[in-house]
Design a protein around this motif. Structure first.
Motif, PDB file in Angstrom:
ATOM      1  N   VAL A  18       0.836  -1.206   0.000  1.00  0.00           N
ATOM      2  CA  VAL A  18       0.000   0.000   0.000  1.00  0.00           C
ATOM      3  C   VAL A  18       0.867   1.251   0.000  1.00  0.00           C
ATOM      4  N   SER A  19       0.422   2.259  -0.689  1.00  0.00           N
ATOM      5  CA  SER A  19       1.001   3.605  -0.569  1.00  0.00           C
ATOM      6  C   SER A  19      -0.136   4.567  -0.262  1.00  0.00           C
ATOM      7  N   MET A  20       0.225   5.698   0.308  1.00  0.00           N
ATOM      8  CA  MET A  20      -0.772   6.701   0.662  1.00  0.00           C
ATOM      9  C   MET A  20      -0.431   8.013  -0.033  1.00  0.00           C
ATOM     10  N   GLU A  21      -1.381   8.524  -0.768  1.00  0.00           N
ATOM     11  CA  GLU A  21      -1.236   9.845  -1.375  1.00  0.00           C
ATOM     12  C   GLU A  21      -1.778  10.882  -0.403  1.00  0.00           C
ATOM     13  N   ILE A  22      -0.927  11.838  -0.048  1.00  0.00           N
ATOM     14  CA  ILE A  22      -1.338  12.927   0.841  1.00  0.00           C
ATOM     15  C   ILE A  22      -0.925  14.234   0.180  1.00  0.00           C
ATOM     16  N   ALA A  23      -1.913  15.093  -0.065  1.00  0.00           N
ATOM     17  CA  ALA A  23      -1.674  16.348  -0.779  1.00  0.00           C
ATOM     18  C   ALA A  23      -1.017  16.021  -2.126  1.00  0.00           C
ATOM     19  N   ASP A  24       0.177  16.520  -2.346  1.00  0.00           N
ATOM     20  CA  ASP A  24       0.830  16.313  -3.645  1.00  0.00           C
ATOM     21  C   ASP A  24       1.954  15.287  -3.562  1.00  0.00           C
ATOM     22  N   ARG A  25       1.928  14.419  -2.518  1.00  0.00           N
ATOM     23  CA  ARG A  25       3.018  13.460  -2.322  1.00  0.00           C
ATOM     24  C   ARG A  25       2.494  12.057  -2.109  1.00  0.00           C
ATOM     25  N   GLN A  26       3.268  11.065  -2.540  1.00  0.00           N
ATOM     26  CA  GLN A  26       2.888   9.668  -2.329  1.00  0.00           C
ATOM     27  C   GLN A  26       3.915   8.998  -1.423  1.00  0.00           C
TER      28      GLN A  26
END
Length: 295
Positions: free
Chosen positions: A50-58
Motif C-alpha cells: 500500500v502507498s498513501m497519497e497525501i496532498a501532492d506526495r505519495q
C-alpha cells in the motif's frame, strides 16, 4: 474475525462527536477516491502492499509507519497488490476534541501542529516501538467493546496514554534527528537488526550490510552488549513475539512473523528465556489484564 476488527466501510465522516477508532484486516480492499475530512486522521500501518497519497506526495508504506492527516488535506490509499492482508488502524479525532486536550496540555498537540504547520505527515517506527503503539491501540479497542464498570473513564485514560505516547515518540524521533551526535556503529547495526527481525539474518549478512568484517561485528556485540549477535537477535525476536502475544496476535503467527521458522526451536528458546511456555505466558498476561482492570 477478531472482535476488535471492523468490516471496512467507505464512510468518510464521523458519527461520534469526539473520536472513532477502527482496526481493519482486509483481503479484498475497494479503494476510496481522493477525499478530505473535517477531522484529524491518525493512521497506523501494519501490513499490505500500500502507498498513501497525501496532498501532492505519495508515501510507500512500511510496517510501523504512522500518518497524521489534518482536516482539509486530500488523501487516498493506493493498494498495489490485493494478494495479501491489508492491516491498519484508523483513528479519527475531531478538532474540538484535540483542542480540548491541548488546552489541558500542549504536548497533546505536537503531532497535529507539525502536520498542519510543517506538512510533516509521516513517522516511521521500528517494530518494537510499533508493537508498543499497537498494544495501546488494542487497549482502546478492548475498552470500546466492553460494558464493564467505569468504561468511559477507563476509555479516557487509555486514549490519553495512546496520544501522549505517540506524541512523545514523534517528538523524540524528530529532535534526535536534528541533533549533531552521530550514532555509534553498534547503534546502527542493532537498529538494522531491529528493523529486519522477520528476515533471514546471519552474522555474515549483517556485517556485509556495513562493509565490516564478521569478526569485528562479533567482537563489537560482545563488547557492547555482552552477547553474541545470534543471542542478541534471538532476544529481540522473542521480545517482539511477547509484545505481539500481549496485543492478542496468535502465537504461531507471531512466531513466524518474527523470524522463527520452526516452532520447536522457538518454543525451546522462549521457555529458556522466560521460564514458561508461550501459551502459559499468554494465559498469565490475560490473567494480569483481568486483575488490573478489576482494581
Amino acid at each position: 474475525m477478531d472482535r476488535r476488527s471492523s468490516k471496512f466501510i467507505s464512510r468518510q465522516y464521523m458519527l461520534s462527536k469526539d473520536y472513532e477508532i477502527y482496526y481493519y484486516n482486509d483481503l479484498h480492499f475497494h479503494s476510496v477516491g481522493s477525499h478530505s475530512h473535517d477531522y484529524y486522521e491518525f493512521y497506523f500501518f501494519e501490513s499490505g502492499a500500500v502507498s498513501m497519497e497525501i496532498a501532492d506526495r505519495q508515501y510507500a508504506l512500511h510496517q510501523g509507519d504512522m500518518l497524521i492527516i489534518p482536516p482539509g488535506v486530500l488523501h487516498r490509499a493506493v493498494v498495489a497488490d490485493e494478494g495479501g492482508a491489508y492491516r491498519r488502524f484508523v483513528f479519527w479525532l475531531s478538532r474540538a476534541f484535540v483542542q480540548a486536550l491541548t488546552d489541558q496540555a500542549a504536548e497533546y498537540g505536537f503531532l497535529t501542529r507539525c502536520a498542519e504547520q510543517q506538512r510533516q505527515y509521516r513517522y516511521s517506527f521500528d517494530i518494537f516501538t510499533f508493537n508498543t503503539i499497537r498494544t495501546l491501540l488494542f487497549s482502546v479497542l478492548d475498552e470500546l467493546h466492553t460494558n464493564r464498570y467505569a468504561r468511559q473513564e477507563r476509555l479516557q485514560i487509555e486514549l490519553r496514554r495512546l496520544l501522549l505516547t505517540v506524541n512523545r515518540l514523534a517528538y523524540e524521533q524528530q529532535h534526535q534527528k536534528n541533533g549533531k551526535e552521530e550514532p555509534s556503529q553498534y547503534a546502527l547495526i542493532s537498529a538494522y537488526i531491529d528493523e529486519h527481525l522477520s528476515e533471514p539474518l546471519t552474522l555474515e549478512l549483517i556485517a556485509g550490510q556495513f562493509f565490516l568484517s564478521k569478526y569485528y561485528v562479533a567482537h563489537l556485540f560482545r563488547q557492547s552488549a555482552g552477547l553474541s549477535v545470534l543471542q542478541y537477535l534471538t532476544k529481540k525476536r522473542l521480545a517482539a513475539v511477547c509484545a505481539a502475544i500481549q496485543s492478542g496476535q496468535p502465537i504461531h503467527e507471531a512466531c513466524l512473523q518474527y523470524g522463527f521458522q520452526e516452532y520447536s526451536s522457538f518454543y525451546r528458546a522462549f521457555q529458556k528465556e522466560y521460564g514458561l511456555s508461550p501459551s502459559a505466558y499468554r494465559a498469565l498476561h490475560r490473567k494480569g489484564e483481568g486483575s488490573s482492570a478489576a482494581d
